[in-house]
Design a protein around this motif. Structure first.
Motif, PDB file in Angstrom:
ATOM      1  N   GLU A   1      31.500  36.231  19.299  1.00 20.94           N
ATOM      2  CA  GLU A   1      31.728  37.360  20.191  1.00 20.94           C
ATOM      3  C   GLU A   1      32.133  36.883  21.564  1.00 20.94           C
ATOM      4  O   GLU A   1      31.615  35.898  22.072  1.00 20.94           O
ATOM      5  N   THR A   2      33.077  37.593  22.147  1.00 18.39           N
ATOM      6  CA  THR A   2      33.545  37.282  23.488  1.00 18.39           C
ATOM      7  C   THR A   2      33.313  38.516  24.343  1.00 18.39           C
ATOM      8  O   THR A   2      33.662  39.629  23.937  1.00 18.39           O
ATOM      9  N   GLU A   3      32.696  38.330  25.518  1.00 11.77           N
ATOM     10  CA  GLU A   3      32.491  39.468  26.414  1.00 11.77           C
ATOM     11  C   GLU A   3      33.823  40.102  26.744  1.00 11.77           C
ATOM     12  O   GLU A   3      34.834  39.431  26.876  1.00 11.77           O
ATOM     13  N   ASP A   4      33.798  41.400  26.937  1.00  9.07           N
ATOM     14  CA  ASP A   4      35.031  42.153  27.145  1.00  9.07           C
ATOM     15  C   ASP A   4      35.145  42.634  28.587  1.00  9.07           C
ATOM     16  O   ASP A   4      34.679  43.717  28.910  1.00  9.07           O
ATOM     17  N   SER A   5      35.740  41.844  29.450  1.00 10.70           N
ATOM     18  CA  SER A   5      35.965  42.286  30.829  1.00 10.70           C
ATOM     19  C   SER A   5      37.105  43.295  30.889  1.00 10.70           C
ATOM     20  O   SER A   5      37.209  44.075  31.827  1.00 10.70           O
ATOM     21  N   TYR A   6      37.953  43.304  29.872  1.00  8.56           N
ATOM     22  CA  TYR A   6      39.074  44.242  29.824  1.00  8.56           C
ATOM     23  C   TYR A   6      38.573  45.685  29.816  1.00  8.56           C
ATOM     24  O   TYR A   6      39.140  46.542  30.488  1.00  8.56           O
ATOM     25  N   GLY A   7      37.522  45.953  29.069  1.00 12.84           N
ATOM     26  CA  GLY A   7      36.992  47.320  28.973  1.00 12.84           C
ATOM     27  C   GLY A   7      36.619  47.904  30.321  1.00 12.84           C
ATOM     28  O   GLY A   7      36.914  49.063  30.613  1.00 12.84           O
ATOM     29  N   GLU A   8      35.984  47.111  31.165  1.00 10.74           N
ATOM     30  CA  GLU A   8      35.639  47.561  32.518  1.00 10.74           C
ATOM     31  C   GLU A   8      36.882  47.629  33.392  1.00 10.74           C
ATOM     32  O   GLU A   8      37.065  48.563  34.159  1.00 10.74           O
ATOM     33  N   PHE A   9      37.730  46.618  33.279  1.00  8.85           N
ATOM     34  CA  PHE A   9      38.934  46.565  34.104  1.00  8.85           C
ATOM     35  C   PHE A   9      39.820  47.790  33.883  1.00  8.85           C
ATOM     36  O   PHE A   9      40.290  48.406  34.836  1.00  8.85           O
ATOM     37  N   ILE A  10      40.054  48.154  32.635  1.00  7.79           N
ATOM     38  CA  ILE A  10      41.015  49.209  32.321  1.00  7.79           C
ATOM     39  C   ILE A  10      40.607  50.558  32.912  1.00  7.79           C
ATOM     40  O   ILE A  10      41.450  51.415  33.175  1.00  7.79           O
ATOM     41  N   LYS A  11      39.316  50.734  33.183  1.00  9.83           N
ATOM     42  CA  LYS A  11      38.842  51.976  33.808  1.00  9.83           C
ATOM     43  C   LYS A  11      39.294  52.087  35.265  1.00  9.83           C
ATOM     44  O   LYS A  11      39.302  53.180  35.823  1.00  9.83           O
ATOM     45  N   SER A  12      39.668  50.964  35.871  1.00  8.89           N
ATOM     46  CA  SER A  12      40.029  50.953  37.293  1.00  8.89           C
ATOM     47  C   SER A  12      41.523  51.136  37.550  1.00  8.89           C
ATOM     48  O   SER A  12      41.946  51.188  38.696  1.00  8.89           O
ATOM     49  N   VAL A  13      42.325  51.232  36.478  1.00  8.96           N
ATOM     50  CA  VAL A  13      43.778  51.359  36.644  1.00  8.96           C
ATOM     51  C   VAL A  13      44.290  52.612  35.960  1.00  8.96           C
ATOM     52  O   VAL A  13      43.683  53.109  35.009  1.00  8.96           O
ATOM     53  N   ASP A  14      45.421  53.120  36.453  1.00  7.46           N
ATOM     54  CA  ASP A  14      46.084  54.231  35.775  1.00  7.46           C
ATOM     55  C   ASP A  14      47.570  53.955  35.581  1.00  7.46           C
ATOM     56  O   ASP A  14      48.304  54.771  35.055  1.00  7.46           O
ATOM     57  N   THR A  15      48.003  52.772  35.989  1.00  6.88           N
ATOM     58  CA  THR A  15      49.410  52.390  35.919  1.00  6.88           C
ATOM     59  C   THR A  15      49.500  50.945  35.453  1.00  6.88           C
ATOM     60  O   THR A  15      48.740  50.093  35.916  1.00  6.88           O
ATOM     61  N   VAL A  16      50.436  50.670  34.549  1.00  3.18           N
ATOM     62  CA  VAL A  16      50.669  49.300  34.089  1.00  3.18           C
ATOM     63  C   VAL A  16      52.165  48.994  34.254  1.00  3.18           C
ATOM     64  O   VAL A  16      53.012  49.832  33.961  1.00  3.18           O
ATOM     65  N   VAL A  17      52.440  47.793  34.770  1.00  2.00           N
ATOM     66  CA  VAL A  17      53.817  47.350  34.995  1.00  2.00           C
ATOM     67  C   VAL A  17      54.018  46.051  34.233  1.00  2.00           C
ATOM     68  O   VAL A  17      53.165  45.152  34.293  1.00  2.00           O
ATOM     69  N   MET A  18      55.128  45.961  33.522  1.00  9.40           N
ATOM     70  CA  MET A  18      55.428  44.760  32.750  1.00  9.40           C
ATOM     71  C   MET A  18      56.936  44.582  32.625  1.00  9.40           C
ATOM     72  O   MET A  18      57.701  45.509  32.864  1.00  9.40           O
TER      73      MET A  18
ATOM     74  N   ILE B   1      46.942  49.431  40.224  1.00 11.47           N
ATOM     75  CA  ILE B   1      48.151  49.152  39.455  1.00 11.47           C
ATOM     76  C   ILE B   1      47.974  47.799  38.778  1.00 11.47           C
ATOM     77  O   ILE B   1      47.688  46.799  39.444  1.00 11.47           O
ATOM     78  N   TRP B   2      48.169  47.762  37.477  1.00 12.67           N
ATOM     79  CA  TRP B   2      47.992  46.541  36.694  1.00 12.67           C
ATOM     80  C   TRP B   2      49.343  45.876  36.449  1.00 12.67           C
ATOM     81  O   TRP B   2      50.246  46.493  35.899  1.00 12.67           O
ATOM     82  N   ILE B   3      49.455  44.623  36.843  1.00 13.35           N
ATOM     83  CA  ILE B   3      50.610  43.812  36.466  1.00 13.35           C
ATOM     84  C   ILE B   3      50.192  43.101  35.187  1.00 13.35           C
ATOM     85  O   ILE B   3      49.326  42.227  35.194  1.00 13.35           O
ATOM     86  N   CYS B   4      50.818  43.469  34.091  1.00 11.84           N
ATOM     87  CA  CYS B   4      50.410  43.035  32.761  1.00 11.84           C
ATOM     88  C   CYS B   4      51.127  41.766  32.330  1.00 11.84           C
ATOM     89  O   CYS B   4      50.599  40.987  31.554  1.00 11.84           O
ATOM     90  N   GLY B   5      52.308  41.583  32.784  1.00 14.96           N
ATOM     91  CA  GLY B   5      53.023  40.403  32.324  1.00 14.96           C
ATOM     92  C   GLY B   5      54.457  40.360  32.767  1.00 14.96           C
ATOM     93  O   GLY B   5      55.000  41.333  33.293  1.00 14.96           O
TER      94      GLY B   5
END
Length: 176
Positions: free
Chosen positions: A34-51, A111-115
């Protein structure tokens, strides 16, 4: 004003994809652990993704071909390709820095810069990333797509959080 957050994983030697553009090496050190999921908490803080196009294409055709995994976010794909509109996805040929400046001034969550290494390069060159959330994967690739290729400026950062799970180091830096 909204923050711009680079939330991304890289190999220990600084690559975000192998030389063939693949990311199948993005795993922890113990298979099945099992790997802790920081993504789950992170995704709650954004409403926009840019890639960029390559990231979009990889998500849409390899990682999640059945459905758009970011359907709850407003998605911006920076590309020069003429693509038909898709629900929740804006295909734009805008300069990444101009797009980010425009989005920062809109009301909303972060705003999330995804890649897209080139997008990251342009945004770091113009000091437009506020938070660097980097997951360091316990793998040395030796070659591939560098996260920070030919960085042309120094950006002083402050370590604000650190964690680890299954050999993956999570580092969060804020602009000083």
């Amino acid at each position: 004003m909204r923050k711009v957050v680079l939330f991304i994983a890289m190999s220990l030697d600084g690559y975000i994809a192998d030389e063939n553009g693949k990311v199948d090496w993005l795993v922890g050190q113990e298979e099945g652990a099992e790997t802790e999921d920081s993504y789950g908490e992170f995704i709650k803080s954004v409403d926009t993704v840019v890639m960029g196009w390559n990231t979009y294409h990889q998500v849409a055709t390899e990682l999640s071909p059945q459905r758009w995994v970011y359907e709850h976010l407003q998605s911006y794909v920076i590309t020069h390709r003429a693509l038909p509109p898709a629900k929740g996805i804006a295909f734009v040929s805008a300069d990444p820095c101009s797009l980010i400046e425009r989005l920062k001034n809109k009301v909303g969550k972060d705003i999330w810069i995804c890649g897209g290494a080139d997008i990251v390069r342009q945004l770091t060159h113009n000091d437009l990333i506020d938070t660097y959330h980097i997951s360091v994967i316990p793998t040395i690739l030796g070659s591939g797509v560098r996260l920070f290729p030919d960085s042309s400026r120094e950006i002083p950062l402050r370590l604000s959080a650190i964690g680890s799970s299954n050999g993956i180091a999570e580092l969060v830096y804020e602009k000083r």
